[in-house]
Design a protein around this motif. Structure first.
Motif, PDB file in Angstrom:
ATOM      1  N   SER A 173      34.547  57.258  38.512  1.00 29.35           N
ATOM      2  CA  SER A 173      35.695  57.360  37.610  1.00 29.35           C
ATOM      3  C   SER A 173      36.981  57.484  38.402  1.00 29.35           C
ATOM      4  N   ALA A 174      38.100  57.224  37.712  1.00 29.73           N
ATOM      5  CA  ALA A 174      39.429  57.319  38.325  1.00 29.73           C
ATOM      6  C   ALA A 174      40.429  57.763  37.282  1.00 29.73           C
ATOM      7  N   SER A 175      41.366  58.587  37.683  1.00 28.98           N
ATOM      8  CA  SER A 175      42.442  59.009  36.781  1.00 28.98           C
ATOM      9  C   SER A 175      43.700  59.240  37.599  1.00 28.98           C
ATOM     10  N   VAL A 176      44.869  59.101  36.946  1.00 33.28           N
ATOM     11  CA  VAL A 176      46.162  59.250  37.612  1.00 33.28           C
ATOM     12  C   VAL A 176      47.046  60.179  36.798  1.00 33.28           C
ATOM     13  N   ASN A 177      47.516  61.241  37.461  1.00 36.10           N
ATOM     14  CA  ASN A 177      48.524  62.117  36.836  1.00 36.10           C
ATOM     15  C   ASN A 177      48.160  62.552  35.421  1.00 36.10           C
ATOM     16  N   GLU A 178      46.880  62.570  35.138  1.00 39.14           N
ATOM     17  CA  GLU A 178      46.424  62.919  33.791  1.00 39.14           C
ATOM     18  C   GLU A 178      47.071  62.032  32.731  1.00 39.14           C
ATOM     19  N   GLU A 179      47.363  60.788  33.098  1.00 40.54           N
ATOM     20  CA  GLU A 179      47.940  59.822  32.153  1.00 40.54           C
ATOM     21  C   GLU A 179      46.805  59.263  31.296  1.00 40.54           C
ATOM     22  N   LEU A 180      46.670  59.821  30.131  1.00 36.74           N
ATOM     23  CA  LEU A 180      45.524  59.489  29.295  1.00 36.74           C
ATOM     24  C   LEU A 180      45.561  58.054  28.785  1.00 36.74           C
ATOM     25  N   HIS A 181      46.759  57.412  28.791  1.00 37.38           N
ATOM     26  CA  HIS A 181      46.828  56.044  28.287  1.00 37.38           C
ATOM     27  C   HIS A 181      46.255  55.040  29.279  1.00 37.38           C
ATOM     28  N   LEU A 182      45.991  55.471  30.533  1.00 37.01           N
ATOM     29  CA  LEU A 182      45.445  54.563  31.530  1.00 37.01           C
ATOM     30  C   LEU A 182      43.928  54.532  31.457  1.00 37.01           C
ATOM     31  N   SER A 183      43.376  53.331  31.428  1.00 38.50           N
ATOM     32  CA  SER A 183      41.923  53.197  31.504  1.00 38.50           C
ATOM     33  C   SER A 183      41.497  53.512  32.939  1.00 38.50           C
ATOM     34  N   PRO A 184      40.200  53.785  33.177  1.00 42.67           N
ATOM     35  CA  PRO A 184      39.748  54.019  34.551  1.00 42.67           C
ATOM     36  C   PRO A 184      40.082  52.847  35.472  1.00 42.67           C
ATOM     37  N   GLU A 185      39.971  51.606  34.960  1.00 43.37           N
ATOM     38  CA  GLU A 185      40.299  50.433  35.768  1.00 43.37           C
ATOM     39  C   GLU A 185      41.772  50.418  36.155  1.00 43.37           C
TER      40      GLU A 185
END
Length: 309
Positions: A173-185
């Motif tokens: 999995s991957a996440s950025v800045n807890e930006e929920l609108h971003l998909s893992p891709e």
């Protein structure tokens, strides 16, 4: 041909530099007869051959078990240039111009001399807990984590703050800045755009719950995004400047109902934000998808460059 050198930029021999010849062949492997003899169980006995010519430097993978990666791609054969990064086992090497070697690397120009320094390297399988992204390529390092079957979190600290989860070398999995609108891709793609800051490896307990989002192997995921990043560089040359204001044509020259779902999303981004950098920050699409869609809409006259007034 420009004279070349090589430096270990990550792994047990980090900091070791040496000159490369302009003729002949060297082998990298665990074989004690290898010119670059690396004591690493993740490296095959005969892993890689380097062939030196007056106008070329060729790398050939010799059927290694864990593969050889150059600039994020698993390769069987390729030509090497200054600036290229090579991942073998738990080592990352960089090809450099000889003139960029430090004084400690100049004069280290024979396998016998190099072996003396290799025997002084660190032993063990532990990874450095912190990685400077100004020195180590992120794509190559993530491929290395796949090779060593790393389990744990990778935390990115820099302009972007992100998190990657690995289990037995598989990126989950991957996440950025807890930006929920971003998909893992999208999150992985945004993390791989990072060229500054540093990474921190953070072990997790065996009973920690790992949520699996990705189905492709780590190598496939990284190669796909590196591929898209190459296309993105080309796309930028065909698009307006980042500071230009983009507007929708009035009247629209085409029925929006004929557009794909991705193109509709780009139309909405143009309407809401107007500048490419802001569009990318808020886009539900990956950078390549957004820029490719924008290029298409510009060609169709649906989007135009407005004025800055």
């Amino acid at each position: 041909m420009q004279e070349k050198g090589c430096t270990f930029i990550y792994g047990p021999h980090e900091g070791l530099e040496f000159e490369l010849p302009q003729a002949g062949e060297w082998m990298i492997g665990r074989d004690t007869e290898a010119e670059l003899h690396l004591q690493d169980d993740l490296i095959s006995r005969q892993h890689v051959r380097l062939a030196f010519g007056p106008e070329s430097l060729e790398l050939v993978d010799l059927g290694s078990t864990n593969g050889t990666f150059v600039n994020g791609y698993r390769v069987r054969q390729c030509q090497l240039e200054c600036g290229d990064h090579i991942v073998v086992g738990k080592h990352i090497l960089k090809i450099v111009a000889k003139e960029h070697l430090s004084n400690s690397g100049l004069g280290i120009n024979s396998p016998a001399l190099i072996r003396q320094f290799l025997t002084q390297g660190k032993t063990g399988s532990s990874l450095a807990e912190s990685v400077d992204l100004s020195a180590v390529p992120l794509a190559g390092f993530l491929q290395l984590l796949g090779i060593v079957k790393y389990t744990g979190r990778v935390l990115l600290h820099g302009a972007s703050r992100g998190r990657l989860m690995f289990e037995e070398g598989q990126l989950l999995s991957a996440s950025v800045n807890e930006e929920l609108h971003l998909s893992p891709e999208q999150a992985l793609e945004k993390i791989l755009r990072s060229a500054d800051g540093h990474l921190k490896l953070d072990d997790v307990s065996d009973d920690a719950k790992h949520v699996e989002h990705f189905r492709e192997t780590t190598a496939q995921l990284i190669e796909q995004i590196v591929d898209e990043q190459k296309k993105v560089k080309h796309l930028w040359s065909e698009l307006p400047l980042p500071e230009d204001i983009l507007v929708l044509a009035k009247p629209l020259p085409i029925d929006l109902g004929t557009l794909s779902a991705n193109h509709i999303r780009v139309v909405q981004l143009v309407h809401d934000f107007g500048r490419i950098t802001e569009m990318l920050d808020q886009s539900p699409l990956k950078e390549f998808e957004c820029l490719e869609g924008l290029k298409n809409l510009l060609q169709k006259g649906i989007v135009k460059v407005g004025t800055n007034s």
